[in-house]
Design a protein around this motif. Structure first.
Motif, PDB file in Angstrom:
ATOM      1  N   ALA A   1     -56.849 -45.958  24.864  1.00 25.60           N
ATOM      2  CA  ALA A   1     -56.759 -44.543  25.210  1.00 25.60           C
ATOM      3  C   ALA A   1     -58.075 -43.820  24.961  1.00 25.60           C
ATOM      4  O   ALA A   1     -58.403 -42.843  25.638  1.00 25.60           O
ATOM      5  CB  ALA A   1     -55.635 -43.880  24.415  1.00 25.60           C
ATOM      6  N   ALA A   2     -58.828 -44.298  23.963  1.00 29.13           N
ATOM      7  CA  ALA A   2     -60.098 -43.660  23.613  1.00 29.13           C
ATOM      8  C   ALA A   2     -61.250 -44.092  24.509  1.00 29.13           C
ATOM      9  O   ALA A   2     -62.300 -43.434  24.530  1.00 29.13           O
ATOM     10  CB  ALA A   2     -60.452 -43.983  22.158  1.00 29.13           C
ATOM     11  N   ALA A   3     -61.070 -45.164  25.260  1.00 30.79           N
ATOM     12  CA  ALA A   3     -62.170 -45.721  26.061  1.00 30.79           C
ATOM     13  C   ALA A   3     -62.804 -44.711  27.017  1.00 30.79           C
ATOM     14  O   ALA A   3     -64.029 -44.697  27.173  1.00 30.79           O
ATOM     15  CB  ALA A   3     -61.682 -46.954  26.821  1.00 30.79           C
TER      16      ALA A   3
ATOM     17  N   HIS B   1     -46.672 -40.166  24.528  1.00 36.04           N
ATOM     18  CA  HIS B   1     -47.096 -41.509  24.106  1.00 36.04           C
ATOM     19  C   HIS B   1     -48.506 -41.484  23.518  1.00 36.04           C
ATOM     20  O   HIS B   1     -48.799 -42.221  22.574  1.00 36.04           O
ATOM     21  CB  HIS B   1     -46.981 -42.485  25.275  1.00 36.04           C
ATOM     22  CG  HIS B   1     -45.556 -42.833  25.596  1.00 36.04           C
ATOM     23  ND1 HIS B   1     -44.966 -42.569  26.806  1.00 36.04           N
ATOM     24  CD2 HIS B   1     -44.595 -43.404  24.828  1.00 36.04           C
ATOM     25  CE1 HIS B   1     -43.713 -42.972  26.785  1.00 36.04           C
ATOM     26  NE2 HIS B   1     -43.456 -43.471  25.586  1.00 36.04           N
ATOM     27  N   ALA B   2     -49.365 -40.616  24.050  1.00 36.61           N
ATOM     28  CA  ALA B   2     -50.692 -40.457  23.454  1.00 36.61           C
ATOM     29  C   ALA B   2     -50.569 -39.923  22.032  1.00 36.61           C
ATOM     30  O   ALA B   2     -51.278 -40.368  21.116  1.00 36.61           O
ATOM     31  CB  ALA B   2     -51.543 -39.524  24.309  1.00 36.61           C
ATOM     32  N   ALA B   3     -49.659 -38.964  21.832  1.00 34.86           N
ATOM     33  CA  ALA B   3     -49.469 -38.406  20.495  1.00 34.86           C
ATOM     34  C   ALA B   3     -48.940 -39.455  19.526  1.00 34.86           C
ATOM     35  O   ALA B   3     -49.355 -39.503  18.356  1.00 34.86           O
ATOM     36  CB  ALA B   3     -48.509 -37.217  20.565  1.00 34.86           C
ATOM     37  N   LYS B   4     -48.029 -40.304  19.991  1.00 34.13           N
ATOM     38  CA  LYS B   4     -47.491 -41.344  19.108  1.00 34.13           C
ATOM     39  C   LYS B   4     -48.577 -42.349  18.715  1.00 34.13           C
ATOM     40  O   LYS B   4     -48.694 -42.742  17.547  1.00 34.13           O
ATOM     41  CB  LYS B   4     -46.328 -42.075  19.782  1.00 34.13           C
ATOM     42  CG  LYS B   4     -45.792 -43.260  18.990  1.00 34.13           C
ATOM     43  CD  LYS B   4     -45.289 -42.864  17.600  1.00 34.13           C
ATOM     44  CE  LYS B   4     -45.016 -44.072  16.711  1.00 34.13           C
ATOM     45  NZ  LYS B   4     -43.983 -44.968  17.214  1.00 34.13           N
ATOM     46  N   VAL B   5     -49.373 -42.758  19.672  1.00 30.65           N
ATOM     47  CA  VAL B   5     -50.470 -43.679  19.377  1.00 30.65           C
ATOM     48  C   VAL B   5     -51.445 -43.033  18.391  1.00 30.65           C
ATOM     49  O   VAL B   5     -51.919 -43.680  17.447  1.00 30.65           O
ATOM     50  CB  VAL B   5     -51.188 -44.087  20.681  1.00 30.65           C
ATOM     51  CG1 VAL B   5     -52.494 -44.807  20.379  1.00 30.65           C
ATOM     52  CG2 VAL B   5     -50.275 -44.990  21.529  1.00 30.65           C
TER      53      VAL B   5
ATOM     54  N   SER C   1     -48.675 -47.931  25.958  1.00 35.10           N
ATOM     55  CA  SER C   1     -50.000 -47.414  26.269  1.00 35.10           C
ATOM     56  C   SER C   1     -49.897 -46.170  27.145  1.00 35.10           C
ATOM     57  O   SER C   1     -48.933 -45.979  27.899  1.00 35.10           O
ATOM     58  CB  SER C   1     -50.831 -48.485  26.983  1.00 35.10           C
ATOM     59  OG  SER C   1     -50.355 -48.702  28.300  1.00 35.10           O
ATOM     60  N   VAL C   2     -50.913 -45.341  27.037  1.00 34.28           N
ATOM     61  CA  VAL C   2     -50.973 -44.128  27.861  1.00 34.28           C
ATOM     62  C   VAL C   2     -51.026 -44.498  29.338  1.00 34.28           C
ATOM     63  O   VAL C   2     -50.336 -43.902  30.177  1.00 34.28           O
ATOM     64  CB  VAL C   2     -52.192 -43.281  27.459  1.00 34.28           C
ATOM     65  CG1 VAL C   2     -52.362 -42.102  28.414  1.00 34.28           C
ATOM     66  CG2 VAL C   2     -52.046 -42.785  26.017  1.00 34.28           C
ATOM     67  N   ALA C   3     -51.810 -45.514  29.657  1.00 28.84           N
ATOM     68  CA  ALA C   3     -51.934 -45.934  31.056  1.00 28.84           C
ATOM     69  C   ALA C   3     -50.597 -46.428  31.605  1.00 28.84           C
ATOM     70  O   ALA C   3     -50.233 -46.115  32.746  1.00 28.84           O
ATOM     71  CB  ALA C   3     -52.994 -47.026  31.183  1.00 28.84           C
TER      72      ALA C   3
END
Length: 284
Positions: free
Chosen positions: A240-242, A161-165, A90-92
């Motif tokens: 991530a979109a939240a 990691h955001a890009a991978k998700v 996760s991004v977080a």
């Protein structure tokens, strides 16, 4: 280089073999043991961190937290080691990992990968890399041994990691798009293979469409990437979109459909099983 590797699933085993083939001294820790030709198995994750660089390929946030953070591994790492996180997390959690590494004085590079186990075995992964430039340059030989191209994505590991998700989200959307399109053409007498040949030769010639149209046509759904892991990645995308100002409706729809496919018994099958669920549901 002396390289530690943590996690010997299908992807990790392929990475280990390619690192050995490239002439690196590789030592691995894996929770359930195992062996790879030319690799030295070590007793603990801390042992793997007594290296020039360490690559982790674990399933999720919890696995990394248990193996490294709970055991205080970073604090005991060899001075100067660079930690490469190739897991889809996760991004977080990636942001939290950056803080943990800074406190421990350990360099952190995010390097999640695009490619299934067969691609990993050939050393042809696409690597989404982000981190401090000096750390990125130090681990370039590691990344070059496991992939065909390194895509630099900035200095913040969470960005990679955001890009991978986001990439996995788009693959899931492509799988569902092919299933829904095939539902329409199936119902009107168009042979499915002919339809897929049409879209691959005209509108959608990319690798994801080629790989997954073949899996859907064959209908075997042998796991290259399990549906339960695909569902995990879609959950990470939703998390991530939240914070965004508006919802992502396609993401919500494909997450719901993957959830249904998993609940219907597809958890251990390839995540393209979502297409099978859609096609079967549409044909009822």
């Amino acid at each position: 280089m002396e390289i530690g590797l943590i996690g010997l699933g299908a992807m990790g085993r392929a990475m280990a073999a390619n690192l050995v083939a490239a002439g690196h001294d590789v030592k691995c820790w894996n929770r359930s043991g195992g062996e790879v030709a030319g690799v030295t198995m070590v007793a603990t994750p801390a042992d793997a961190f007594q290296a020039d660089a360490v690559l982790t390929m674990l399933a999720d946030d919890a696995a990394i937290s248990t193996a490294l953070l709970d055991a205080g591994v970073l604090a005991a790492a060899r001075p100067g080691v660079v930690h490469i996180v190739s897991s889809t997390i996760s991004v977080a959690f990636s942001q939290a990992l950056q803080e943990h590494h800074q406190k421990a004085g350990v360099a952190y590079v995010a390097a999640p990968v695009l490619g299934r186990p067969d691609v990993a075995a050939k050393g042809e992964l696409n690597i989404l890399a982000a981190g401090a430039p000096a750390a990125m340059e130090r681990v370039r030989p590691v990344l070059e041994a496991i992939g065909k191209k390194i895509w630099p994505l900035g200095e913040q590991p969470a960005g990679a990691h955001a890009a991978k998700v986001a990439c996995n989200m788009m693959i899931a959307m492509a799988i569902e798009a092919m299933a829904e399109a095939a539902s329409l053409t199936d119902a009107n007498g168009v042979p499915r293979d002919d339809f897929f040949e049409l879209i691959l030769g005209t509108l959608f010639a990319g690798r994801s469409y080629r790989v997954y149209s073949k899996i859907i046509s064959e209908g075997t759904y042998q796991p290259g990437f399990k549906a339960q892991l695909g569902l995990k990645d879609l959950r990470l995308a939703r998390e991530a979109a939240a914070p965004l100002a508006a919802p992502l409706p396609m993401l919500d729809a494909v997450h719901a459909q993957m959830s249904k496919a998993v609940e219907a018994g597809g958890a251990e099958r390839d995540w393209a099983i979502m297409a099978d669920y859609t096609l079967r549901s549409a044909a009822k």
